[in-house]
Scaffold this active site. Structure first.
Site, PDB file in Angstrom:
ATOM      1  N   ASN B 150       0.721  -1.246   0.075  1.00 34.77           N
ATOM      2  CA  ASN B 150      -0.029  -0.060  -0.020  1.00 34.77           C
ATOM      3  C   ASN B 150       0.865   1.303   0.052  1.00 34.77           C
ATOM      4  O   ASN B 150       0.310   2.124  -0.481  1.00 34.77           O
ATOM      5  CB  ASN B 150      -0.839   0.099   1.266  1.00 34.77           C
ATOM      6  CG  ASN B 150      -0.144   0.052   2.422  1.00 34.77           C
ATOM      7  OD1 ASN B 150       0.471  -1.162   2.692  1.00 34.77           O
ATOM      8  ND2 ASN B 150      -0.513   0.673   3.416  1.00 34.77           N
ATOM      9  N   SER B 198     -10.904  -5.057  -0.431  1.00 31.73           N
ATOM     10  CA  SER B 198     -11.757  -3.600   0.302  1.00 31.73           C
ATOM     11  C   SER B 198     -12.530  -3.287  -1.042  1.00 31.73           C
ATOM     12  O   SER B 198     -11.848  -2.548  -1.838  1.00 31.73           O
ATOM     13  CB  SER B 198     -10.710  -3.239   1.018  1.00 31.73           C
ATOM     14  OG  SER B 198     -11.602  -2.081   1.480  1.00 31.73           O
ATOM     15  N   ALA B 199     -13.609  -3.008  -0.699  1.00 33.48           N
ATOM     16  CA  ALA B 199     -14.288  -2.333  -1.902  1.00 33.48           C
ATOM     17  C   ALA B 199     -13.731  -0.834  -2.145  1.00 33.48           C
ATOM     18  O   ALA B 199     -13.643  -0.439  -3.357  1.00 33.48           O
ATOM     19  CB  ALA B 199     -15.840  -2.404  -1.706  1.00 33.48           C
ATOM     20  N   HIS B 200     -13.530  -0.264  -0.949  1.00 30.25           N
ATOM     21  CA  HIS B 200     -13.186   1.222  -1.373  1.00 30.25           C
ATOM     22  C   HIS B 200     -11.937   1.453  -1.955  1.00 30.25           C
ATOM     23  O   HIS B 200     -11.646   2.711  -2.192  1.00 30.25           O
ATOM     24  CB  HIS B 200     -13.605   2.074  -0.043  1.00 30.25           C
ATOM     25  CG  HIS B 200     -12.435   2.090   1.033  1.00 30.25           C
ATOM     26  ND1 HIS B 200     -11.171   2.759   1.075  1.00 30.25           N
ATOM     27  CD2 HIS B 200     -12.174   0.983   1.943  1.00 30.25           C
ATOM     28  CE1 HIS B 200     -10.347   2.621   2.155  1.00 30.25           C
ATOM     29  NE2 HIS B 200     -10.772   1.462   2.569  1.00 30.25           N
ATOM     30  N   THR B 238     -26.107  -9.311   9.579  1.00 32.65           N
ATOM     31  CA  THR B 238     -26.880  -8.949   8.539  1.00 32.65           C
ATOM     32  C   THR B 238     -25.927  -8.262   7.549  1.00 32.65           C
ATOM     33  O   THR B 238     -25.204  -7.383   7.914  1.00 32.65           O
ATOM     34  CB  THR B 238     -28.161  -7.746   9.057  1.00 32.65           C
ATOM     35  OG1 THR B 238     -28.921  -8.410  10.054  1.00 32.65           O
ATOM     36  CG2 THR B 238     -28.852  -7.361   7.855  1.00 32.65           C
ATOM     37  N   CYS B 324      -0.279   7.878   9.343  1.00 30.51           N
ATOM     38  CA  CYS B 324      -1.348   8.945   9.668  1.00 30.51           C
ATOM     39  C   CYS B 324      -0.652  10.139   9.698  1.00 30.51           C
ATOM     40  O   CYS B 324       0.354  10.610   9.002  1.00 30.51           O
ATOM     41  CB  CYS B 324      -2.194   8.702  10.541  1.00 30.51           C
ATOM     42  SG  CYS B 324      -3.027   6.861  10.310  1.00 30.51           S
TER      43      CYS B 324
END
Lengths: 127, 389
Positions: B150, B198-200, B238, B324
């Site tokens: 990353n 991961s979708a994002h 869910t 960060c």
């Protein structure tokens, strides 16, 4: 790192960055080191016991840039005696420096003291 | 502001957003509701998304377990495999450059008496197969290595790692978050047993991801989130139907575009690198240039302090070599052998779908201005006169 507006302004729009050409009335002081991550150089031109110009160069974090710039600002126009009133505590308070950054104020003030002393010694030699 | 931080996150693609839209207020059923149409429609939407995600990663649909994101998928893989491992296997192998969401569950195993080997990497960032072979043994339950990094974008030799691990009966997990949608990913071809996504990171919504669990391996993973029978008993709760629909749609959009987009991004990335070298100067590359994610560039800028550089770069969004916005340098950059202050004055660029050549040129101009301004502030080599503190 959350910096005050006072710091950010001095980083984005620094005043008095530069050098003073070598001369009998110009004193130069340095403190810190590149390895340590904070290095400040301050120069003052003294005429009749008063600092008529102050310039600085600095390598370091935003707090260091702001601190050195602030010290140069306070020096300019001050008498040699008044210059002694500049302390790290005042710098920290004015800039609201975060705890992790207070040490840079000492570096800036050290550089200033050395510059003033250097100017005084040179004046002593020529008088 | 020019957004060049696509490794951190990506905007949801408008096509993905449109696909998701009905699933908030119109098709809003619980995908586990078996007794009415609202539930069946939601269920069908989830299963369609499952196929779309599986297709992009080279898996069968039944091998895809939806989660709340890659962090959760990493935890399921690592803690789940550890909990199900036989008592004579109490060893995990990983890399020092792994993401914290891998290193954290691995560290927790140490607390329960597991042995962990964190392999070092050479300055290029790519682990040596020999090092892996030396570390893996009959007591190893799991080897986990990120497919594409990353921060520095380099690609690990997963197929070789799988070969070594499987020879000793160990499972292999890969955090493939940054690779999906950017590089061709085929989990069956790689031979990995588990993979996190991961979708994002590929123009899908935040808060949804998946763990690929190879057929047969599910018996060797103990669920972490229990209390519901969803996802074949591997992950209760869910399902986030709109999120999952978005994930599937994002995969479908990406699958048509990978090769062309990779070529385009590489060209832009090379343009950025050339521009920085020419107009900023004294910049060096962190990590090997290849194999590397097409849109990634991670550079060290000499003569400026990192935090100040970041604060000054108001016109572009990039991230730094700090974790960060802390003052701590990235553990991955340090693991490459970068000195601490060099890690802190490093910039990570992540180019993406919306990035244009103009964006790149403007970014170079901006970086050059800010760096120039900061370098001009720095003292040159020792002054000729003066008192030194």
């Amino acid at each position: 790192m959350a910096y005050s507006a006072a710091v950010l302004d001095r980083v984005r729009n620094p005043q008095r960055v530069g050098v003073l050409p070598d001369a009998p009335e110009v004193g130069t002081g340095e403190a810190g080191s590149m390895d340590a991550g904070t290095f400040a150089r301050i120069q003052v031109r003294v005429e009749q016991g008063r600092i008529v110009a102050a310039r600085f160069k600095v390598f370091g974090c935003s707090a260091a840039i702001a601190a050195t710039g602030l010290v140069a600002e306070w020096l300019e126009g001050a008498s040699l005696a008044e210059a002694g009133l500049v302390t790290p505590e005042r710098v920290v308070q004015h800039l609201q420096l975060p705890e992790e950054r207070v040490h840079v104020a000492a570096v800036a003030v050290d550089a200033a003291r050395h510059a003033v002393r250097d100017a005084g010694e040179k004046a002593g030699r020529t008088s | 502001m020019i957004y060049l931080d696509h490794h951190a996150t990506t905007p949801v693609d408008p096509r993905v957003f449109e696909a998701m839209r009905p699933y908030f207020t119109e098709v809003f059923g619980n995908a586990s509701s078996r007794t009415h149409r609202a539930g069946w429609q939601a269920h069908d939407a989830v299963e369609k998304a499952r196929k779309q995600a599986a297709a992009l990663m080279g898996a069968d649909a039944r091998e895809v377990i939806f989660t709340s994101g890659a962090t959760e998928a990493n935890h399921l893989a690592i803690a789940g495999v550890a909990a199900a491992a036989p008592p004579d296997r109490r060893h995990v192998v990983t890399l020092v450059t792994e993401h914290k969401s891998v290193l954290a569950p691995v560290a927790r195993l140490v607390e329960s008496g597991w042995q962990v080997t964190e392999l070092a990497v050479p300055p290029g960032g790519i682990v040596e197969a020999g090092a892996v072979a030396a570390a893996v043994g009959p007591q190893t339950a799991l080897v986990t290595a990120m497919l594409a990094h990353n921060e520095i974008g380099v690609v690990q030799p997963l197929a070789e790692i799988v070969h070594i691990a499987h020879a000793h009966g160990a499972l292999v997990h890969t955090d493939a978050v940054q690779a999906l949608g950017k590089l061709p990913v085929d989990v069956h071809a790689l031979g990995v047993d588990l993979a996190s996504f991961s979708a994002h990171k590929l123009y899908g919504p935040k808060g949804v991801g998946a763990l690929f669990v190879r057929r047969g391996v599910e018996k060797r993973v103990r669920p972490v989130v229990t209390g519901g029978e969803q996802e074949r008993g591997l992950r209760g709760g869910t399902l986030n139907v709109p999120g999952i629909v978005g994930f599937g749609a994002a995969c479908a959009v990406a699958s048509g575009e990978i090769a062309d987009e990779a070529a385009r991004l590489e060209g832009l990335r090379d343009r950025l690198w050339a521009g920085l070298r020419e107009r900023v100067g004294e910049v060096s590359l962190n990590g090997a240039m290849a194999p590397r994610l097409p849109g990634n560039l991670n550079v060290h800028v000499a003569g400026v302090e990192g935090e100040t550089l970041l604060l000054g770069l108001t016109e572009i969004a990039v991230s730094s070599g700090a974790a960060c916005l802390s003052a701590e340098p990235s553990h991955a950059l340090l693991a490459l052998g970068l000195p601490r202050d060099a890690a802190l004055s490093s910039l990570r660029f992540g180019l993406g779908r919306g990035t244009t050549a103009e964006d790149v040129d403007q970014a170079v101009t901006h970086v050059a201005e800010v760096v120039g301004h900061l370098r001009a502030m720095a003292p040159a080599a020792r002054a000729s006169a003066g008192v030194r503190g």
